[in-house]
Design an enzyme around this catalytic site. Structure first.
Site, PDB file in Angstrom:
ATOM      1  N   TYR A 146       0.821  -1.216   0.000  1.00  5.53           N
ATOM      2  CA  TYR A 146       0.000   0.000   0.000  1.00  5.53           C
ATOM      3  C   TYR A 146       0.853   1.263   0.000  1.00  5.53           C
ATOM      4  CZ  TYR A 146      -4.067  -2.947   1.024  1.00  5.53           C
ATOM      5  OH  TYR A 146      -5.058  -3.897   0.970  1.00  5.53           O
ATOM      6  N   LYS A 196       3.461 -15.308   1.690  1.00  4.44           N
ATOM      7  CA  LYS A 196       3.336 -16.005   0.401  1.00  4.44           C
ATOM      8  C   LYS A 196       4.768 -16.292  -0.052  1.00  4.44           C
ATOM      9  CE  LYS A 196       0.811 -17.450  -3.105  1.00  4.44           C
ATOM     10  NZ  LYS A 196      -0.068 -18.634  -3.009  1.00  4.44           N
ATOM     11  N   ASP A 228      -3.123 -17.958   0.990  1.00  9.41           N
ATOM     12  CA  ASP A 228      -4.295 -18.607   0.387  1.00  9.41           C
ATOM     13  C   ASP A 228      -4.839 -19.691   1.318  1.00  9.41           C
ATOM     14  OD1 ASP A 228      -1.786 -19.650  -0.155  1.00  9.41           O
ATOM     15  OD2 ASP A 228      -2.338 -20.553  -2.058  1.00  9.41           O
ATOM     16  N   ASP A 252      -5.332  -6.823   5.669  1.00  6.82           N
ATOM     17  CA  ASP A 252      -6.552  -6.110   5.302  1.00  6.82           C
ATOM     18  C   ASP A 252      -7.636  -7.126   4.916  1.00  6.82           C
ATOM     19  OD1 ASP A 252      -8.331  -4.205   4.495  1.00  6.82           O
ATOM     20  OD2 ASP A 252      -7.164  -3.482   2.782  1.00  6.82           O
ATOM     21  N   ASP A 256     -10.946  -8.845   7.440  1.00  2.89           N
ATOM     22  CA  ASP A 256     -12.363  -8.728   7.061  1.00  2.89           C
ATOM     23  C   ASP A 256     -13.034 -10.101   7.012  1.00  2.89           C
ATOM     24  OD1 ASP A 256     -12.280  -6.016   6.977  1.00  2.89           O
ATOM     25  OD2 ASP A 256     -13.038  -5.830   4.923  1.00  2.89           O
TER      26      ASP A 256
END
Ligand code: NAD
Length: 376
Positions: A146, A196, A228, A252, A256
């Site tokens: 980001y 990852k 994943d 992020d 959620d």
């Protein structure tokens, strides 16, 4: 910052939409526990987000930032709304939030996902998968993709190309890893680092540095999971996790997912801390323009954010326990705002829900219960 250890400066930033409804309610609870637990709160209030744009032309006015820097903790409601959506990206209300995070160097975002027994039915997962769920996601907040450079969209020979860069240096990884190990140590002693590393070199470095920091925390068990798989495991068997630590973008998304396990956005608190434990506390939900101004908003996420403030920035764990127990008692009495309403429960608005939390704060304190009980 406070010089007297029992007196704290709190900056209130109600913001937009339901932010102006839920923050004053949370302040009533904060004031009540401060009086009961013998500490003093001094409040300032300032503008951020859309209301700040309307008043000053910018989402984070310098006076707001100055007050935030001087505070021990910030309580924020929410920012944004349809009236500001057509503004250029750099002038949007959300820039106020991002500015606060980066200026205060709030690199550690803590998002608990905790299922209150009374609400376990509202989860989209089966009751047995979520009842008793109590996990904490720690997201790195000021680095990663980001913020990485280079970034942008360029056009060459009529073909547009977009670029973002996923960047972490070892210092950034080490300090978030330490926060995560410290939290795991205070909870159930299990940390899962999500990356990852099979595809992205930057997350191989993440994994290497987390393993190095683990040497200082031999009492905490460390595992690693690819992002994943972590997404899949969160909905398959969420109770396997205690603390999860991950980078900005993965955090992020995963936080959620974890949020939905608990039933409602209106219930979820969050904290963002810097290296001095100065923090910004806010509900996870947004400004909810569809219900703003109607007294319908669920204040519990903001009230639970105050509990986190008491625990992490004010170091008043007894006050934090009191708030969490009072919220649980209120839910056990069957009170529900419309977002968590189910057949047979009692529908109330923002004010009545807070009144009940306040009543329970007094009752629980009067009964002499200040001992932490697991709210799940
Ligand atoms: P939202 O969280 O505001 O609302 C999503 C849905 O959940 C709505 O139906 C809303 O009524 C409901 N809801 C949210 N909080 C609730 C509460 N406390 N009680 C009862 N119901 C609640 O998300 P959105 O609709 O995608 O965004 C609305 C605005 O908020 C946008 O401008 C967005 O940019 C902004 N936003 C701000 C933040 C923040 O300030 N941290 C976070 C997310 C969205």
């Amino acid at each position: 910052m406070n010089s007297n250890s029992n007196e704290y400066n709190i900056l209130l930033l109600p913001g937009d939409g339901i932010g102006v409804e839920v923050v004053p309610e949370a302040v009533r609870v904060m004031q009540s526990v401060a009086e009961l637990c013998n500490f003093t709160l001094k409040y300032d209030e300032a503008l951020v987000g859309g209301c700040a744009i309307d008043a000053t032309g910018e989402p984070l006015p310098p006076e707001t930032l100055e007050l935030a820097r001087k505070s021990d903790a910030v309580l924020l409601g929410a920012v944004g709304g349809p009236q500001w959506e057509s503004l250029p990206m750099a002038q949007r209300p959300e820039k106020g939030l991002l500015g606060l995070r980066s200026e205060l160097k709030l690199f550690a975002n803590l998002r608990p996902a905790l299922t209150f027994p009374a609400l376990a039915q509202s989860s989209s997962l089966k009751l047995e998968l979520v009842s008793g769920l109590d996990l904490l996601i720690i997201r790195e907040l000021t680095g990663g993709i980001y913020f990485g450079e280079p970034r942008g969209v360029e056009e060459n020979n009529g073909i547009r190309r977009g670029v973002n860069s996923y960047v972490y240096n070892e210092h950034e990884i080490r300090r978030i890893a330490r926060v995560a190990f410290d939290m795991a140590r205070k909870r159930n002693g299990r940390l899962c680092s999500v990356d990852k590393a099979n595809v992205l070199e930057v997350t191989q470095l993440w994994r290497d540095v987390v393993i190095e920091v683990h040497a200082e925390y031999s009492d905490v068990s460390l595992s690693h999971m690819y992002v994943d798989n972590a997404g899949m495991q969160l909905v398959r068997e969420p109770k396997q996790f205690d603390v999860i630590v991950t980078g900005n973008m993965f955090g992020d998304i995963l936080s959620d997912v974890a949020a939905m396990l608990t039933g409602s956005l209106g219930m979820l608190p969050s904290a963002s801390l810097n290296e001095n434990n100065q923090g910004m506390y806010e509900p996870v939900h947004g400004s909810a323009p569809d219900i703003a101004g109607q007294g319908l908003a669920n204040p519990l996420a903001t009230i639970l954010s105050v509990a986190m403030m008491c625990r992490y920035s004010l170091e008043q764990p007894q006050a934090a326990d009191l708030i969490e127990q009072a919220v649980q008692a209120t839910l056990d009495e069957g009170l529900r705002t419309s977002d968590i309403f189910t057949e047979g429960s009692i529908q109330v608005g923002t004010r009545d829900m807070t009144d009940s939390v306040l009543k329970n704060v007094l009752e629980i304190h009067g009964n002499g219960s200040g001992v932490r009980t697991n709210v799940s």
